[in-house]
Write an enzyme that holds these catalytic residues in place. Structure first.
Site, mmCIF file in Angstrom:
data_model
loop_
_atom_site.group_PDB
_atom_site.id
_atom_site.type_symbol
_atom_site.label_atom_id
_atom_site.label_comp_id
_atom_site.label_asym_id
_atom_site.label_seq_id
_atom_site.Cartn_x
_atom_site.Cartn_y
_atom_site.Cartn_z
ATOM 1 N N ASN B 136 10.079 2.626 -3.738
ATOM 2 C CA ASN B 136 9.226 3.005 -2.609
ATOM 3 C C ASN B 136 8.471 4.282 -2.949
ATOM 4 O O ASN B 136 8.977 5.381 -2.768
ATOM 5 C CB ASN B 136 10.090 3.170 -1.350
ATOM 6 C CG ASN B 136 9.252 3.518 -0.126
ATOM 7 O OD1 ASN B 136 8.101 3.910 -0.244
ATOM 8 N ND2 ASN B 136 9.844 3.376 1.053
ATOM 9 N N CYS B 139 5.743 5.454 1.251
ATOM 10 C CA CYS B 139 5.795 5.930 2.635
ATOM 11 C C CYS B 139 5.027 7.234 2.794
ATOM 12 O O CYS B 139 5.294 8.203 2.104
ATOM 13 C CB CYS B 139 7.240 6.115 3.083
ATOM 14 S SG CYS B 139 7.897 4.573 3.729
ATOM 15 N N ASN B 204 1.495 -0.273 0.771
ATOM 16 C CA ASN B 204 2.347 0.376 1.759
ATOM 17 C C ASN B 204 1.429 0.800 2.906
ATOM 18 O O ASN B 204 0.244 0.480 2.920
ATOM 19 C CB ASN B 204 3.062 1.570 1.128
ATOM 20 C CG ASN B 204 4.363 1.893 1.869
ATOM 21 O OD1 ASN B 204 4.364 1.998 3.101
ATOM 22 N ND2 ASN B 204 5.457 2.065 1.145
ATOM 23 N N CYS B 350 -24.667 -17.114 25.298
ATOM 24 C CA CYS B 350 -24.186 -15.794 25.702
ATOM 25 C C CYS B 350 -25.165 -14.703 25.279
ATOM 26 O O CYS B 350 -25.182 -13.624 25.863
ATOM 27 C CB CYS B 350 -22.800 -15.506 25.120
ATOM 28 S SG CYS B 350 -22.791 -15.259 23.328
ATOM 29 N N CYS B 383 -28.117 -11.473 7.265
ATOM 30 C CA CYS B 383 -27.089 -10.428 7.189
ATOM 31 C C CYS B 383 -25.717 -10.896 7.652
ATOM 32 O O CYS B 383 -24.714 -10.284 7.357
ATOM 33 C CB CYS B 383 -27.520 -9.204 7.988
ATOM 34 S SG CYS B 383 -27.468 -9.435 9.767
ATOM 35 N N CYS B 386 -25.007 -12.129 13.245
ATOM 36 C CA CYS B 386 -25.011 -13.089 14.357
ATOM 37 C C CYS B 386 -23.768 -13.975 14.304
ATOM 38 O O CYS B 386 -23.142 -14.260 15.312
ATOM 39 C CB CYS B 386 -26.289 -13.926 14.348
ATOM 40 S SG CYS B 386 -26.648 -14.760 12.797
#
Lengths: 447, 432
Positions: B136, B139, B204, B350, B383, B386
């Protein structure tokens, strides 16, 4: 006295006392915070939103829903009230399925609109519960306006004028202000004295004086000319005080009355258990008044309630949602049938109907028909304009107005159901009252 | 049902879904439940050195951000490594491994950055029968202040050194878990490789403050009026993790180094994406913490269905399949021209595409009086905004064929050509 649903005639107390409370409770209980949040999350925040277009008062629906979703329901309420000061009542009584919710793009997407009406109620209830009026009155203009009729149009007009600094006096023929909000809609749509609470809240703007039991043109009250002398402008929001007749022999028999009268009486009843209702009730008509009368007759304990409309269900002015509301409450809807005779000695006993069909010249009666047992009949086939001042031109049974609500008489405006413009809806009346107020304000300030 | 069996650096598991070292794998009870639910493997929550265990805060240790309907999109935590005695953990690891020999059981470790500490703990882990260790180095909170976790992971030399110690003192496979809180993820990966790591796992958690209490004016989660940065994870970090996995997978320095993909894996599709970008398997935490261990069952069925559809015989057919298609911007084909197309049957009107394009892009969508939205090819730069904002996914991109004229530029679509040969590029190579 122990009546039941089976008791013949028009009698009170058909139900046990608790049933009245249950039956006339809020038919669409308010959303909780969690429900409101989930409902608000469904709004797409459409561009130039169809719901806003569909609202006669043009409430910015996407904005107020976004304000709810971000945890500011009072800001949402201000967005609503800026356009519609009776947004609280409209949230309860608007046929949203034909207005904002009918236009919601989610209808296209999945057939279930955003619950705009319920969200509007959530926002307006939240703000009104705090009793803090969201608007401040402008400095006094010294101008005075008379508003005739304390219904939705008159109240909206009065509030907007008062907010702009004018002095307003509202005259109304009834004992309480509110118009149809107080006397004309089904009890379960606005329980808990909401109509009066709303008027009191609205009046917090200041500058509005209420005169009750005052009828235009009645001896001792006043004529339009009297008001013109005392005020700088007059707004007529007098509504429709007459009702259409069936035009059948025996229409004056006992047990036959206008649905509007029944609805008003029910709204004002302090104890519903004492309100008499027939066992076999027939409602004639196909609008919201007919549905409200039919459903409430059923809720009062009538055994059989039939709503009979002369055209098809698809043509009924009452929306599909209203019709389904009636059906789920046990009302029988009979379409394409018109009354042709009233039977009974003294009191009505039966109504005879003929089935109708579409003919070249309009609706025709067929030779086939039926009789319905009836000890009570409610007429809901339309309302008419009452007496109007001679100065004001009437066309097609309604007061003639231009787009700004101006009548043919100088310094007299009109709005709401008494005019020919728009549908006869609370929300339309509010829009017309508000817009007339804007025009009156411009007129007064130019002068 | 496709064969989901996975072999990662010699460690076998019935499927490529492992639970990451985190609260869900802190003790025997949870790990047994995870295995019963169907998880292929578990990385046991990080053990520290012998001695008094670390302590955690006793107030809130997680913060969250949400999408619509309070869907959890991102989670942050200020929890430390296991706060239970080392011997307890070792005893439980041994018992679980004994009862679930077919599952992968990896032990995450974090001890001080000195040779003795690592030398001491590795035999203890080995004795449990665990399949491997994960170091690890990631962290970002608490332990980093004590010179461990990301404090090590941010210094490639330390990574290399510790990895080398571990390879020296254990026969177990060593996975090095990387922190994303660095500028170039390839450097620590290269260091791990130099140190002899069998694999890297990433990412992590990301340094983060999820929210601020606007009444108390303190970061959340708030402990007695104060807050600290925590480690961010969950669906929101997936794009960052995918990029870092791809960077390591496609780098010539680290190509072929096995990768265990971590970062917002929530569905089978997320897992498949990590694997396509080079991850040999995936590790999951937030999805399990949000919905419980049962989520693995959807991952198993979904990945299996997908592999059947694609005709993949084993997960290795999928691993790394998208890596060759990850490239630098300069090599993208500038003669690839597309135009947005709105499917009018599916459009719900919409207008969000219109608002987005009109207000923030290229004014390439027209709106008629009756709310019909159409693309103006002469303005559309393709692009994709939409498509990204459409709530019903009714917009697609149409590719212009070679020889077609782009109405926006008036140019005819030609063959592949990228920035390296573009006339506007001052350092362009001579065009053919």
């Amino acid at each position: 006295m122990s009546n039941s649903q089976l008791t013949e005639g028009i009698v009170p107390g058909r139900l046990d006392p608790e049933s009245y409370c249950t039956n006339f409770a809020d038919h669409a209980p308010p959303l909780g915070a969690q429900e409101a949040r989930i409902a608000a999350d469904r709004c797409y925040f459409c561009h130039d939103a169809p719901c806003m277009e569909a609202c006669p008062t043009s409430i910015d629906v996407p904005l107020f829903i976004r304000q709810i979703s971000t945890g500011t329901p009072e800001a949402a309420a201000r967005t609503i009230f800026e356009q519609n000061i009776l947004g609280g009542m409209c949230a309860r009584v608007c046929p949203t399925e034909t207005l904002c919710e009918g236009a919601c793009v989610r209808m296209d997407a999945e057939g279930e609109p955003v619950e705009i009406g319920a969200l509007q109620r959530y926002a307006t209830d939240t703000l009104m519960a705090r009793q803090n009026h969201p608007f401040a009155r402008a400095s006094r203009t010294g101008k005075s306006v008379a508003v005739i009729g304390a219904g939705p149009a008159g109240l909206a007009c009065a509030h907007r004028l008062a907010m702009k600094g004018h002095e307003v006096t509202i005259y109304d023929a009834r004992a309480k202000p509110g118009g149809l909000n107080e006397y004309g809609i089904a009890s379960y749509k606005a329980p808990g004295g909401f109509a009066q609470a709303e008027v009191a809240w609205l009046a917090q703007i200041g500058g509005i004086t209420f005169v009750e039991n005052w009828q235009l043109g009645r001896a001792g009250d006043g004529a339009l000319s009297d008001l013109m002398a005392d005020h700088d402008a007059v707004f007529l929001g007098v509504g429709l005080s007459g009702v259409n007749a069936l035009r059948l022999d025996g229409e004056d028999k006992e047990g036959i009355r206008p649905a509007t009268e029944f609805i008003a009486e029910l709204r004002q009843a302090s104890d519903l258990a004492k309100l008499p209702i027939g066992r076999d009730v027939v409602v004639i008509g196909g609008g919201m008044t007919a549905v409200d009368a039919a459903v409430q007759a059923k809720l009062l304990g009538a055994l059989n309630v039939s709503l009979v409309y002369r055209r098809s269900r698809a043509e009924m002015p009452a929306s599909t949602v209203e019709q389904e509301h009636a059906l789920t409450h046990g009302v029988t809807i009979i379409e394409n049938a018109a009354p042709i005779a009233i039977h009974g000695n003294g009191a009505v006993r039966e109504i005879e109907f003929a089935y109708t069909r579409k003919g070249a010249e309009g609706l025709e009666m067929t030779d086939t028909g039926f009789r319905l047992k009836a000890d009570q009949v409610f007429k809901a086939i339309g309302q008419t304009l009452g007496d109007t001042p001679p100065q004001v031109e009437v066309a097609g049974g309604k007061i003639k107005v231009d787009g700004a609500g101006r009548t043919s008489a100088e310094r007299v405006w009109a709005g709401g159901d008494c005019t020919h413009a728009g549908e006869d809806l609370t929300v339309t009346a509010v829009a017309q009252g508000r817009d007339a107020a804007e025009d009156i304000h411009n007129f007064l300030m130019e002068g | 049902m496709a064969d989901l069996r996975s072999e990662f650096i010699g460690i076998k598991s019935p499927n490529p879904f492992w639970l990451a070292s985190a609260p869900p794998t802190d003790k025997e009870y949870n790990v047994r439940r995870a295995f019963e639910a169907g998880w292929g493997g578990v990385v046991w929550k990080t053990l520290g050195s012998e001695g008094p265990p670390v302590v955690n805060v006793n107030g809130p240790r997680y913060g969250a951000i949400y999408g619509a309907d309070r869907r959890l999109l991102g989670l942050n935590n200020i929890e430390l490594i296991t706060d239970r005695p080392l011997q307890t953990n070792l005893r439980e690891i041994k018992a679980v491994k004994r009862d679930y020999p077919d599952r992968a059981l990896i032990v995450s470790l974090m001890v001080p950055c000195d040779e003795e500490s690592w030398k001491a703990i590795l035999p203890l882990v080995e004795e449990t029968g665990a399949d491997g260790v994960e170091l690890n180095f990631g962290c970002p909170h608490g332990m980093a202040e004590r010179g461990m976790g990301s404090a090590v992971g941010q210094v490639p030399e330390y990574i290399e050194m510790v990895t080398r110690w571990c390879k020296q003192y254990t026969r177990m496979p060593v996975i090095v878990k990387l922190t994303p809180n660095i500028t170039d993820i390839r450097r620590p990966a290269e260091a791990a490789k130099r140190g002899g790591a069998d694999a890297v796992s990433l990412i992590n958690t990301i340094n983060s403050i999820t929210s601020v209490d606007l009444d108390d004016f303190a970061p959340e989660p708030t402990i007695d009026g104060k807050g600290t940065h925590g480690g961010y994870c969950g669906p929101a970090v997936k794009p960052i993790a995918l990029n870092m996995v791809a960077e390591i997978a496609r780098s010539s320095e680290t190509a072929g180094l096995p990768i265990s993909g971590i970062g917002g894996v929530t569905t089978w599709r997320d897992a498949a994406e990590f694997m396509a970008l080079g991850a040999g398997n995936v590790q999951v935490c937030t999805a399990a913490m949000t919905y419980g261990f049962k989520v693995v069952q959807e991952m198993i069925s979904g990945l299996s269905d997908y592999m059947d559809r694609k005709g993949f015989a084993s997960t290795s057919d999928l691993v790394g399949r998208a890596v060759p298609n990850v490239t630098d911007w300069q090599y993208l084909n500038l003669n690839y021209v597309t135009k947005a197309e709105i499917n009018q049957d599916d459009c719900i009107k919409c207008g969000r595409c219109y608002a987005a394009c009109e207000d923030t892009s290229h004014q390439a969508i027209a709106m008629s009086e009756d709310r019909v939205f159409t693309v103006k090819d002469e303005e559309c730069v393709a692009c994709n905004l939409c498509i990204d904002v459409c709530p019903v996914d009714c917009i697609t991109m149409r590719k212009l064929d070679k020889g077609e004229v782009d109405p926006r530029t008036g140019r005819t679509v030609g063959d592949y050509a990228n920035w390296t040969t573009h006339p506007n590029n001052p350092s362009a190579n001579a065009a053919e």
